[in-house]
Each structure stands twice: as C-alpha cells, then as structure tokens.
Design a protein around this motif. Structure first.
Motif, short mmCIF file in Angstrom:
data_model
loop_
_atom_site.label_atom_id
_atom_site.label_comp_id
_atom_site.label_asym_id
_atom_site.label_seq_id
_atom_site.Cartn_x
_atom_site.Cartn_y
_atom_site.Cartn_z
N ARG A 35 81.34 -100.52 49.70
CA ARG A 35 82.20 -100.11 50.83
C ARG A 35 81.89 -98.68 51.25
NH1 ARG A 35 86.02 -103.49 48.13
NH2 ARG A 35 86.87 -101.73 46.95
N ILE A 36 81.60 -97.82 50.30
CA ILE A 36 81.21 -96.44 50.63
C ILE A 36 79.91 -96.45 51.44
CG2 ILE A 36 80.38 -94.25 49.65
CD1 ILE A 36 82.36 -94.85 47.27
N GLU A 38 78.74 -98.87 53.29
CA GLU A 38 79.00 -99.43 54.62
C GLU A 38 79.63 -98.36 55.52
OE1 GLU A 38 79.14 -102.15 57.83
OE2 GLU A 38 77.86 -101.91 56.07
N THR A 39 80.53 -97.56 54.98
CA THR A 39 81.11 -96.46 55.74
C THR A 39 80.01 -95.48 56.15
OG1 THR A 39 83.20 -96.65 54.56
CG2 THR A 39 82.77 -94.55 55.64
N LEU A 42 77.89 -96.64 59.05
CA LEU A 42 78.56 -96.57 60.34
C LEU A 42 78.72 -95.14 60.86
CD1 LEU A 42 81.31 -99.26 59.65
CD2 LEU A 42 79.25 -99.51 61.07
N SER A 43 78.22 -94.15 60.11
CA SER A 43 78.34 -92.75 60.53
C SER A 43 77.63 -92.51 61.87
CB SER A 43 77.71 -91.83 59.49
OG SER A 43 78.38 -91.93 58.27
N HIS A 121 81.33 -88.53 55.62
CA HIS A 121 81.80 -89.92 55.59
C HIS A 121 81.79 -90.46 54.15
CE1 HIS A 121 81.72 -89.99 59.92
NE2 HIS A 121 82.09 -91.25 59.93
N ALA A 125 85.08 -91.65 52.17
CA ALA A 125 85.13 -93.06 51.76
C ALA A 125 85.35 -93.16 50.25
CB ALA A 125 83.84 -93.78 52.17
N GLU A 129 88.58 -94.84 48.16
CA GLU A 129 88.41 -95.82 47.08
C GLU A 129 89.02 -95.35 45.76
OE1 GLU A 129 87.27 -98.86 47.30
OE2 GLU A 129 86.50 -98.78 49.35
#
Length: 189
Positions: A35-36, A38-39, A42-43, A121, A125, A129
């Motif tokens: 998930r980190i 993926e974040t 998306l930056s 980011h 992220a 979490e």
C-alpha cells in the motif's frame, strides 16, 4: 472537503515524526509495504516524468549491509538503521523530454523536487499504516550501488527506513508560521 477533514489531516501530520528506534521483533506486513508503494506510485511529478525507482530492501542480510552503508561511526550518525526491518531506497531515473527541457530552461532540477515529493508520500503512507519512518540522505553512495546492483550512471538519492516505532512522540520544534510565510509578497520575519 469539510473543515473537520482539514483538522484531521493537520493532526495526522502533527503526529508523524522521524523514527530512530524500531521494534526489531516485529516485521512489517507485506500488504502494508504494497500500500505504501502504491501511494508512492501515485505521487505527482513534473510533467508526469516519474523519475524514480524504488528498491525495497527487506532481506535481513542485504538490509544490514544497506544499514552499514548509512552509518557513520566517526560522526555517530544513523546507528539505528539496522533496527528497521525495511529500507526503501530511492534511485533517480531520467526525466521525460518535457521535464528535461523545462528544467533546463528554468534552471531547476525537477527530478530532485519529484524525489522529495515521493519521499513525503512514502513517509505519510507509512504513518497511515501505523509505521514509523525516517528519511536518510547521509550514506555511502558507492557502497549502496554495489550492495543493490545499481548502475554507476544512477544516483541514489534517499534511503527511507520503515518499521514499527518504539519511541514516544516528541514535541515538534518548528519555526513560527510568521517566520516562514508572507502574503502577496516576500516579507521575512
């Protein structure tokens, strides 16, 4: 967005800190790292150049070698890095044509700015979490290249340690808002 959302984000950011003490007995779950990442993917970046490559270092042997490359015994720096179960190493990639030309015309290194954005980011992220993180810019870059098989033509910009924090929240020491912000023109202090 409501005003309450803004307050929640401010509180969230206020509770994030650079962590230099990690729980060595608690590994980070793969889903959290994904998930980190993926974040990070998306930056935003200048002209959507995305001039980065992220190396996830979670193998204990390699991670300890990377940690050794960040540690400066004579200066007493970064000795905590072996505690972190994960290191995310940010490598600069070439920018696209638009970003390259724009950077040349404007005399700005957009890739460096973009790497700062993706690092922000990543640490936010990680905080979302329930993880701690610390951005490191001090390390032996040739050693890092050798350990991680990074070509000599690439720059290693940052190493971000990630894991479960064992340190308590510290009070943030920051300049007052009127020292760093002015409206409608530059006014210092």
């Amino acid at each position: 967005m409501t005003n309450m959302d803004s307050i929640d984000f401010l509180e969230f950011v206020s509770s994030r800190q650079s962590v230099r003490a990690y729980d060595t007995n608690r590994p980070v779950e793969k889903e959290k790292i994904e998930r980190i990442l993926e974040t990070a993917r998306l930056s935003p970046s200048a002209c959507n150049a995305q001039p980065w490559h992220i190396i996830v270092v979670d193998d204990p042997v390699i991670k300890n070698r990377v940690a050794d490359a960040t540690s400066a015994r004579a200066l007493g720096m970064n000795h905590f890095t072996k505690q972190a179960p994960v290191h995310l190493v940010l490598v600069e990639e070439k920018v696209n044509l638009s970003s390259g030309i724009g950077g040349w015309v404007k005399q700005k290194d957009y890739a460096q700015m973009d790497l700062g954005v993706i690092a922000a980011h990543i640490v936010l992220a990680a905080h979302a979490e329930g993880l701690g993180s610390c951005i490191l810019g001090w390390f032996n870059e040739p050693a890092m290249r050798e350990i991680l098989s990074i070509p000599d033509s690439k720059r290693v910009w940052l190493d971000i340690t990630i894991g479960y924090s064992t340190q308590s929240l510290r009070e943030k020491k920051r300049k007052q808002i009127n020292e760093i912000v002015s409206y409608n023109g530059y006014k210092k202090g």
